[in-house]
Structures are given as structure tokens and as C-alpha cells.
Motif scaffolding. Sequence first.
Motif, mmCIF file in Angstrom:
data_model
loop_
_atom_site.group_PDB
_atom_site.id
_atom_site.type_symbol
_atom_site.label_atom_id
_atom_site.label_comp_id
_atom_site.label_asym_id
_atom_site.label_seq_id
_atom_site.Cartn_x
_atom_site.Cartn_y
_atom_site.Cartn_z
ATOM 1 N N GLU A 53 -8.065 12.803 8.526
ATOM 2 C CA GLU A 53 -7.211 13.778 7.838
ATOM 3 C C GLU A 53 -5.794 13.741 8.390
ATOM 4 O O GLU A 53 -4.809 13.808 7.627
ATOM 5 N N GLN A 56 -3.950 10.743 7.052
ATOM 6 C CA GLN A 56 -3.483 11.013 5.691
ATOM 7 C C GLN A 56 -2.252 11.914 5.695
ATOM 8 O O GLN A 56 -1.266 11.653 4.986
ATOM 9 N N ASN A 57 -2.286 12.961 6.507
ATOM 10 C CA ASN A 57 -1.142 13.878 6.583
ATOM 11 C C ASN A 57 0.101 13.173 7.112
ATOM 12 O O ASN A 57 1.217 13.402 6.629
ATOM 13 N N ALA A 59 0.775 9.956 6.886
ATOM 14 C CA ALA A 59 1.264 9.036 5.860
ATOM 15 C C ALA A 59 2.094 9.780 4.819
ATOM 16 O O ALA A 59 3.190 9.337 4.435
ATOM 17 N N THR A 60 1.591 10.920 4.373
ATOM 18 C CA THR A 60 2.321 11.710 3.375
ATOM 19 C C THR A 60 3.651 12.191 3.931
ATOM 20 O O THR A 60 4.700 12.059 3.281
ATOM 21 N N TYR A 61 3.614 12.726 5.149
ATOM 22 C CA TYR A 61 4.828 13.273 5.779
ATOM 23 C C TYR A 61 5.879 12.179 5.980
ATOM 24 O O TYR A 61 7.061 12.362 5.673
ATOM 25 N N HIS A 63 6.107 9.119 4.490
ATOM 26 C CA HIS A 63 6.561 8.480 3.260
ATOM 27 C C HIS A 63 7.498 9.382 2.457
ATOM 28 O O HIS A 63 8.407 8.885 1.780
ATOM 29 N N GLU A 64 7.304 10.683 2.548
ATOM 30 C CA GLU A 64 8.222 11.612 1.876
ATOM 31 C C GLU A 64 9.625 11.538 2.473
ATOM 32 O O GLU A 64 10.601 11.924 1.829
ATOM 33 N N ILE A 95 -5.722 5.750 2.053
ATOM 34 C CA ILE A 95 -4.539 6.375 2.659
ATOM 35 C C ILE A 95 -3.297 5.509 2.472
ATOM 36 O O ILE A 95 -2.194 6.013 2.279
#
Length: 265
Positions: A53, A56-57, A59-61, A63-64, A95
Amino acid sequence: MTLNRKSVELLAPAGNYETFLSALDAGADAVYFGGKHFNMRVHNIQAFNFSNEEIQNAATYAHERGKKIYVTLNNLISPEEIAPLKEYLSVLKKIQPDALIVQDFAVVHLIRQLGLNLPVHISVMANTNSVPYVEALKSLGISRVVVGRELTLSEVSLLKERTGMEIEYFIHGDMCIAVSGQCVHSGVTFGQSGNRGRCLKPCRWAYKFIDEDTGEVLDDTSYKLALGDMCMLRKIPELIQAGVFSFKIEGRMRPPEFIHRDRKS
């Protein structure tokens, strides 16, 4: 040589999510870290490394914000670990980190077998040190090599010039006394193999030379095997000229303050 902001990459380590945030806050272009298994830093697994998890978090943080994450999957794999490794790779496929850092070529094979469309970087533990070796890695689809710290600047430059391979190089942190990926000290002495992510770093311990007949201590130098920490700050222009793209800071077991001393928790 004409440079711009994307000509080089500053790559920082993270042992937990707080340190990951510190690295991006400090201006790192990319951060590397490991999951809870299959990486070269599995000591104290509760305090360090990322859950699925958290990966995933992260990666999102990242890439944004236009940043990258590299997941270390860089220890040697045993046959009984193939099934859980496939499961973990399937998670990473969803992910989509920006690259996997790999040592064991069985992992490279599985990545391709499972159809993971992910860049693969070869870990420093693979001891990449010659043009034919790099050419062989290119034939396997490898996109970057983390070259050994024992290579000279001219050797690094030669690898880049003759192969065109993207080069990652350590510029700060621990210096191991052994040739990259070849140390068996911890494994033989304590049963904690460095190639399994369990190195106890006995080369960083204090030792004494003692006369076995008299018990007399023969010298006052405590750290006989420990090299000083690497600091290549003044050599960065030369490394850029040699073709190094990614400038890597060592230290996935370090606190957030090591990455960004002014960060407020």
C-alpha cells in the motif's frame, strides 16, 4: 557539454514513508526503496521498507509531482521463493514504479515472463565492470546499470562511451571494503548473508590487533576494515563529463534528517 535540468538525476534513498517525503521535499528527482521482501535491506522489517500500500501511495505522490520511484528487488532469490516473488511482481505490475533495481537474473527472466512493462536497472550488487558485460545486459533489455564504487572515473567513462548505457553512480554514503556484490564476511561469520539483504556490516566494526601469546594490544587504530564514507560532491562536474546520469545517495537505513536535515516532522 550543454546541460539542462533533465541532464542528470539526483536519486535519494528511503527506508520508510517519512524519509521518502523528506527526499522529495529536499529536491530529489527520484527515490529508491524496497518492499517488505526481496531487497537488500531486510533488517528490522517493521521499522523499514514499504508495504504494498505504501509503494502504491508513494508512486501516486511522486508521479503527481513529476518525480520517479525505483523499487529495489535486488537480493538473490531461492527456488522456494519463486511463487511469492511472482505474486509480488504482479502487485508491482499494477503499481507501475518507474523501474525495478535487480541483482538476480532469475528476476529479470520472471519480469519478462510475466509481461511486466517496467524498466530494469541492474544493481551494484551485480558487479558490472566491463564493456562486454554491459553489452550482454543491453541484450536482456536492461536500461541502466549501477556501476561499482571501485571503478575508476576513466573506466566509468569508457563504459558509457562504448555502450551508451545509462549509468548510475554512488556519490555519498557508506563505503564497503569489498568489491561490489562479492562480500561473504557477514554470511560466513554470522550466517547473515549480504546477498540476502542481511549484512551485519562487520567491516564497519572496531577491531584490535592482539598478540595471542601476551594479550598485548598492538595498535590503537580501531576501524581497520572501515573506509571513510564516500563524499563525491567536488567530483560531480567530472562525473557528469564522464557520462554519469543518476547520482545516487546511499542510506536506506538512515533517518529523514540524513536526507533533509531542515525538514520539520
